[in-house]
Design an enzyme around this catalytic site. Structure first.
Site, PDB file in Angstrom:
ATOM      1  N   GLU A 256       1.179  -1.208  -0.083  1.00 18.81           N
ATOM      2  CA  GLU A 256       0.222   0.212   0.239  1.00 18.81           C
ATOM      3  C   GLU A 256       1.244   1.186  -0.066  1.00 18.81           C
ATOM      4  O   GLU A 256       0.850   2.374   0.804  1.00 18.81           O
ATOM      5  CB  GLU A 256      -1.003  -0.223   1.099  1.00 18.81           C
ATOM      6  CG  GLU A 256      -1.802  -1.150   0.917  1.00 18.81           C
ATOM      7  CD  GLU A 256      -3.291  -1.428   2.287  1.00 18.81           C
ATOM      8  OE1 GLU A 256      -2.269  -0.522   2.945  1.00 18.81           O
ATOM      9  OE2 GLU A 256      -3.794  -1.220   2.236  1.00 18.81           O
ATOM     10  N   ASP A 335      -7.991  -9.383   3.187  1.00 16.09           N
ATOM     11  CA  ASP A 335      -8.204  -8.084   4.139  1.00 16.09           C
ATOM     12  C   ASP A 335      -9.099  -8.346   5.223  1.00 16.09           C
ATOM     13  O   ASP A 335     -10.226  -7.122   5.960  1.00 16.09           O
ATOM     14  CB  ASP A 335      -8.205  -6.114   3.614  1.00 16.09           C
ATOM     15  CG  ASP A 335      -7.448  -6.130   4.414  1.00 16.09           C
ATOM     16  OD1 ASP A 335      -7.188  -6.296   5.386  1.00 16.09           O
ATOM     17  OD2 ASP A 335      -7.830  -4.618   3.972  1.00 16.09           O
ATOM     18  N   GLU A 363     -12.336  -2.846  11.705  1.00 13.12           N
ATOM     19  CA  GLU A 363     -12.347  -1.770  10.205  1.00 13.12           C
ATOM     20  C   GLU A 363     -13.308  -1.644   9.782  1.00 13.12           C
ATOM     21  O   GLU A 363     -15.069  -1.548   9.391  1.00 13.12           O
ATOM     22  CB  GLU A 363     -11.052  -1.828  10.097  1.00 13.12           C
ATOM     23  CG  GLU A 363     -10.874  -1.464   8.678  1.00 13.12           C
ATOM     24  CD  GLU A 363      -9.393  -1.629   7.874  1.00 13.12           C
ATOM     25  OE1 GLU A 363      -8.787  -2.584   8.018  1.00 13.12           O
ATOM     26  OE2 GLU A 363      -9.403  -0.928   6.411  1.00 13.12           O
TER      27      GLU A 363
END
Ligand code: GCV
Length: 636
Positions: A256, A335, A363
């Site tokens: 990332e 993820d 998240e």
């Protein structure tokens, strides 16, 4: 007066304590042994034990060494807790837990299943927490690290559930956090390290692979460059001496947008091993993350499959990593979605040390505004059997992204503390049952009240599947709002460079990852690959993770795929309402403040669940023009 709670360490008085709880003898010498004695003295007093001068007693017997196991035997009417200092500490917390739950104390020996059991903080130096849903950082305030009473209380919490490691700062290292390596904060880091160490918790730091460029003044961070190697060697030599509690570094490289060895044409192993040799003289270790994938995809490119990327990068390097390097592998191949298959790296690596990474920070699982208890997910991963055995038997260590912050209740949602609790307990013993963990946490947190225990345990145990139903059933994932990852946005990631996509049309939905598609299922080896590779044998909860299917595909119970998705959204939403009602019935039985906080979060969960139901169902209805078979209103 402390402005935050002690979570499950807030021992509640009991009337049925055995007589030996009034007297402790033994004088442990190690810091952890002393902490054990202190915890027992304070804990037993809080439980209501009356101090006595004679009669049966609890005896502490400290053995030499750094081991973490303990044993409990009985002698002369009282228990003898024996073990090295660290073992005494874990044994002390186990005794307090059992007494607090009213369990009978029996002889036992116990030791942790994994030598490293840690939490990773995504705390930034400016005090913010990446993907943090419980306030700000308590490790960083005013742009610098701090060590205070909360550091110690946090270490106690970790030790009480058997955790022994903690990485202080975000894997995305930036700004002032780069100074953690330079000597500027050595004194505070030393204090933090010593405070954690008193409770057997080792200190870890996230470092940037580009530190030699950013802070070393070098023109390169190439892992094979002698000047780079020298810089890391010298930095470690200073840092490890200045901060004795330091155990090593956590590294997010080539991920990332983070710098990494790829920039210099080097492999992940060359990058990790270079750091491994820099920390080796100090007994240090490197935790090297495998979250490497192309986050600049063109959505029209159907060959690049993000779910393949980590295995494709790391499997060819199996056996190439140094002994003091552990690969940190997320539990699923993409993820931290509410449902993913287990990462194939976790079951296929043969000659590489690996640690499983979970995400307690919610998240993608409701951001600590929704209840989503992750113990069933963690159990599912740990119990998963690959060609060479179960994940829990092949893992060398476990870690999780922490869900804590400086909120008074530590985790934002009071029930989210159960995630932290369960993770620690599963690190100690992955064979513990989710049901007993739910009861244990509820009993310790709310005291002995059968209705509270039953209700809370039931909410926790159902919560993950409920969340899954109204957000992303059948392994679809990624229907969330880009960036924030909260709330529905079914097309949000569709034409996006980050990759995950369902490619829904009016006829079909899902990405084909079987032999006729990206071929990702082959990463699981022959047997599992064949099972996942065909829609007929693929477990239904993962159907749309692995397959692209028409909406009229028949599920095992005869419903169409689309009907199942409609139904799940309605059901999940109704179940969220039922969980909220069950909580409401606890009014007056749990502390008023906690009751109100949780009730407010349930209201938001219901609002959000309805939004998820209506947005996802309407989106599919408009795409397919196929109405709900049960005639319910599915449009906004
Ligand atoms: C720390 C996801 C999150 C990022 C996180 C990343 C990671 O992509 O959205 O915030 O960065 O995972 O695990 O490194």
């Amino acid at each position: 007066m402390c402005d935050y709670s002690q979570l499950w360490l807030d021992w509640k008085p009991r009337k049925d304590l055995p007589p030996w709880t009034g007297r402790i003898i033994g004088m442990p010498a190690s810091p952890q042994g002393k902490a054990a004695l202190r915890e027992l003295r304070e804990g037993l007093a809080a439980l209501g034990a009356a101090a006595k001068e004679d009669g049966p007693c609890l005896r502490l017997e400290e053995l030499p060494g750094e081991g973490e196991g303990y044993s409990l035997s009985f002698e002369g009417g009282g228990p003898v807790l024996s073990g090295p200092g660290r073992g005494l500490l874990y044994g002390a917390f186990a005794l307090l837990r059992q007494l607090s739950l009213g369990e009978s104390i029996r002889p036992e020996t116990s030791a942790p299943r994994y030598p490293l059991r840690m939490l990773d903080h995504w705390d930034n130096a400016d005090g913010s927490v990446e993907r943090g849903y419980a306030g700000s950082s308590f490790f960083f305030r005013g742009g610098r690290p701090v060590c205070d009473a909360r550091t110690r209380d946090y270490a106690r919490l970790l030790a009480s559930v058997g955790l022994n490691g903690c990485c202080l700062n975000n894997v995305n290292v930036s700004g002032e956090a780069l100074e953690l390596l330079t000597g500027k904060y050595d004194q505070t880091l030393r204090e933090i390290g010593d405070t954690l160490e008193e409770y057997g918790v080792g200190l870890w730091l996230s470092v940037s692979f580009a530190a030699p460029l950013d802070r070393g003044g070098l023109p390169t961070a190439d892992p094979l460059d002698p000047a780079v190697r020298r810089w890391w060697g010298e930095t470690c030599s200073r840092l490890f001496r200045a901060v004795p509690g330091l155990r090593g570094f956590l590294v997010k490289a080539d991920s990332e947008g983070r710098p990494g060895p790829q920039t210099y044409g080097r492999t992940q192993a060359e990058g990790a091993n270079m750091l491994g040799s820099a920390v080796l003289p100090f007994g240090g270790r490197i935790l090297w993350r495998c979250f490497v994938y192309n986050c600049a995809q063109d959505w029209r490119d159907s060959q690049t499959d993000r779910a393949r990327a980590q295995y494709d990068t790391f499997a060819p390097l199996d056996g190439a990593f140094a002994d003091n390097v552990l690969l940190q592998v997320k539990n699923g191949p993409v993820d931290f979605q509410v449902r993913e298959p287990v990462s194939p790296l976790l079951v296929r690596l043969e000659r590489t040390k690996r640690m499983v990474e979970f995400q307690l920070a919610q998240e993608y699982t409701g951001q600590q505004r929704h209840v989503c208890w992750l113990a069933p997910l963690m159990k599912e991963v740990l119990d998963f059997a690959g060609p060479a055995g179960k994940v829990k038997d092949r893992a060398d260590a476990l870690c999780a992204v922490s869900n804590t912050g400086d909120d008074p209740n530590w985790t934002g949602h009071d029930l989210a503390a159960a995630n932290l609790y369960a993770f620690g307990r599963l690190c100690w013993d992955p064979d513990l049952e989710a049901g007993s963990l739910a009861r244990e946490w509820a009993g310790l947190t709310f005291g002995p009240d059968r209705l509270v225990e039953d209700t809370v345990a039931d909410i926790l145990l159902r919560s993950r599947e409920v969340y899954e139903r109204y957000t992303a059933p059948l392994g679809l994932g990624w229907l969330c709002t880009p960036g924030t990852h909260y709330g529905p946005s079914p097309e949000g990631y569709e034409y996006d460079r980050w990759g995950p996509s369902h490619k829904a049309t009016c006829r079909e939905i899902g990405v084909e990852r079987g032999p006729g598609g990206t071929g990702m299922t082959a990463q699981y080896g022959e047997v599992l690959g064949a099972r996942y590779g065909s829609a007929d044998t693929c477990p239904e909860e993962l159907l749309l993770f692995f397959h692209r299917l028409p909406y009229d595909y028949r599920m095992k119970d005869g419903r169409t795929l689309l009907q199942r998705i409609y139904d799940d959204h309605f059901l999940g939403c109704a179940e969220a309402e039922a969980m909220a009602a069950a909580w409401d019935a606890l009014e007056g039985r749990v502390p008023e403040e906690v009751f109100r906080r949780v009730r407010a979060r349930f209201r938001e969960q219901i609002r959000s669940a309805r939004e998820w139901r209506d947005v996802v169902n309407s989106w599919l209805y408009r795409l397919t023009l196929i109405p709900d078979g049960k005639g319910r209103k599915i449009y906004l």
